[in-house]
Design a protein around this motif. Structure first.
Motif, PDB file in Angstrom:
ATOM      1  N   LEU A 190      81.671  62.111  20.247  1.00 28.54           N
ATOM      2  CA  LEU A 190      82.519  63.100  20.911  1.00 28.54           C
ATOM      3  C   LEU A 190      82.586  64.383  20.098  1.00 28.54           C
ATOM      4  O   LEU A 190      82.444  65.478  20.638  1.00 28.54           O
ATOM      5  CB  LEU A 190      83.927  62.538  21.134  1.00 28.54           C
ATOM      6  N   ARG A 191      82.778  64.252  18.794  1.00 25.67           N
ATOM      7  CA  ARG A 191      82.849  65.436  17.943  1.00 25.67           C
ATOM      8  C   ARG A 191      81.530  66.205  17.958  1.00 25.67           C
ATOM      9  O   ARG A 191      81.507  67.429  18.079  1.00 25.67           O
ATOM     10  CB  ARG A 191      83.216  65.042  16.514  1.00 25.67           C
ATOM     11  N   THR A 192      80.425  65.474  17.885  1.00 28.70           N
ATOM     12  CA  THR A 192      79.108  66.123  17.913  1.00 28.70           C
ATOM     13  C   THR A 192      78.879  66.853  19.227  1.00 28.70           C
ATOM     14  O   THR A 192      78.420  67.999  19.244  1.00 28.70           O
ATOM     15  CB  THR A 192      78.001  65.076  17.689  1.00 28.70           C
ATOM     16  N   LEU A 193      79.214  66.197  20.336  1.00 27.06           N
ATOM     17  CA  LEU A 193      79.001  66.811  21.650  1.00 27.06           C
ATOM     18  C   LEU A 193      79.921  68.008  21.876  1.00 27.06           C
ATOM     19  O   LEU A 193      79.506  68.999  22.472  1.00 27.06           O
ATOM     20  CB  LEU A 193      79.185  65.776  22.751  1.00 27.06           C
ATOM     21  N   THR A 194      81.166  67.921  21.428  1.00 29.82           N
ATOM     22  CA  THR A 194      82.071  69.058  21.624  1.00 29.82           C
ATOM     23  C   THR A 194      81.658  70.246  20.765  1.00 29.82           C
ATOM     24  O   THR A 194      81.759  71.386  21.199  1.00 29.82           O
ATOM     25  CB  THR A 194      83.541  68.677  21.337  1.00 29.82           C
ATOM     26  N   HIS A 195      81.154  69.970  19.546  1.00 29.37           N
ATOM     27  CA  HIS A 195      80.655  71.077  18.716  1.00 29.37           C
ATOM     28  C   HIS A 195      79.404  71.688  19.323  1.00 29.37           C
ATOM     29  O   HIS A 195      79.228  72.904  19.312  1.00 29.37           O
ATOM     30  CB  HIS A 195      80.367  70.605  17.291  1.00 29.37           C
ATOM     31  N   MET A 206      84.921  52.454  17.975  1.00 21.90           N
ATOM     32  CA  MET A 206      85.806  53.620  18.030  1.00 21.90           C
ATOM     33  C   MET A 206      85.282  54.741  17.132  1.00 21.90           C
ATOM     34  O   MET A 206      85.310  55.916  17.516  1.00 21.90           O
ATOM     35  CB  MET A 206      87.224  53.218  17.612  1.00 21.90           C
ATOM     36  N   ALA A 207      84.783  54.393  15.949  1.00 19.79           N
ATOM     37  CA  ALA A 207      84.255  55.397  15.029  1.00 19.79           C
ATOM     38  C   ALA A 207      83.015  56.074  15.597  1.00 19.79           C
ATOM     39  O   ALA A 207      82.882  57.307  15.557  1.00 19.79           O
ATOM     40  CB  ALA A 207      83.942  54.757  13.674  1.00 19.79           C
ATOM     41  N   VAL A 208      82.104  55.294  16.148  1.00 15.58           N
ATOM     42  CA  VAL A 208      80.888  55.866  16.736  1.00 15.58           C
ATOM     43  C   VAL A 208      81.234  56.755  17.923  1.00 15.58           C
ATOM     44  O   VAL A 208      80.685  57.854  18.075  1.00 15.58           O
ATOM     45  CB  VAL A 208      79.900  54.742  17.141  1.00 15.58           C
ATOM     46  N   THR A 209      82.170  56.319  18.752  1.00 15.36           N
ATOM     47  CA  THR A 209      82.602  57.130  19.895  1.00 15.36           C
ATOM     48  C   THR A 209      83.198  58.445  19.431  1.00 15.36           C
ATOM     49  O   THR A 209      82.899  59.510  19.987  1.00 15.36           O
ATOM     50  CB  THR A 209      83.622  56.347  20.746  1.00 15.36           C
ATOM     51  N   ALA A 210      84.019  58.394  18.399  1.00 14.95           N
ATOM     52  CA  ALA A 210      84.628  59.617  17.867  1.00 14.95           C
ATOM     53  C   ALA A 210      83.561  60.564  17.316  1.00 14.95           C
ATOM     54  O   ALA A 210      83.619  61.782  17.547  1.00 14.95           O
ATOM     55  CB  ALA A 210      85.651  59.276  16.787  1.00 14.95           C
ATOM     56  N   LEU A 211      82.589  60.032  16.600  1.00 13.36           N
ATOM     57  CA  LEU A 211      81.522  60.881  16.050  1.00 13.36           C
ATOM     58  C   LEU A 211      80.687  61.517  17.151  1.00 13.36           C
ATOM     59  O   LEU A 211      80.337  62.703  17.083  1.00 13.36           O
ATOM     60  CB  LEU A 211      80.629  60.059  15.120  1.00 13.36           C
TER      61      LEU A 211
END
Length: 122
Positions: A109-114, A102-107
């Protein structure tokens, strides 16, 4: 559909071979999936749709995914006493790996959205 299924199996076989030859701790099918992903990216399928035959074959396999859990369920029943004896390490491993995923997925996602937001402003 036969051609797309053949390609999927060839990527899985390649992943299995690499995992065994290089003695990697990663399952062969995961390596094969990563290789297929890289192939699709290199061929430009990030900008255009994935080939229709591959989409249809993957969708068909996903519709019948529950059938792939039958052997795993059988294995659980076969080794039920071992699971009962080792429930604590198994439970801890499941919780840690789930939280890690879950943590890796969140990171990611955040990187890709930025990155996507930055591309729109440029």
């Amino acid at each position: 559909m036969i051609a797309a299924l053949t390609w999927l199996l060839l990527y899985q076989l390649t992943g299995e071979i690499l995992a065994h030859v290089l003695m990697l701790p990663i399952p062969g099918p995961v390596i094969g999936m990563a290789l297929m992903f890289l192939t699709l990216v290199v061929r430009g399928y990030g900008e255009r749709p994935v080939p229709k035959a591959l989409q249809q074959t993957a969708s068909t396999l996903l519709q019948h995914l529950s059938l792939l859990f039958v052997p795993a369920g059988t294995g659980v029943m076969l080794y039920l006493q071992l699971i009962v004896d080792e429930w604590l390490p198994i439970g801890v491993a499941l919780v840690i790996s789930t939280l890690g995923a879950m943590a890796v997925t969140a990171l990611i996602l955040r990187t890709l959205t930025h990155a996507k937001a930055g591309a729109h402003h440029a």
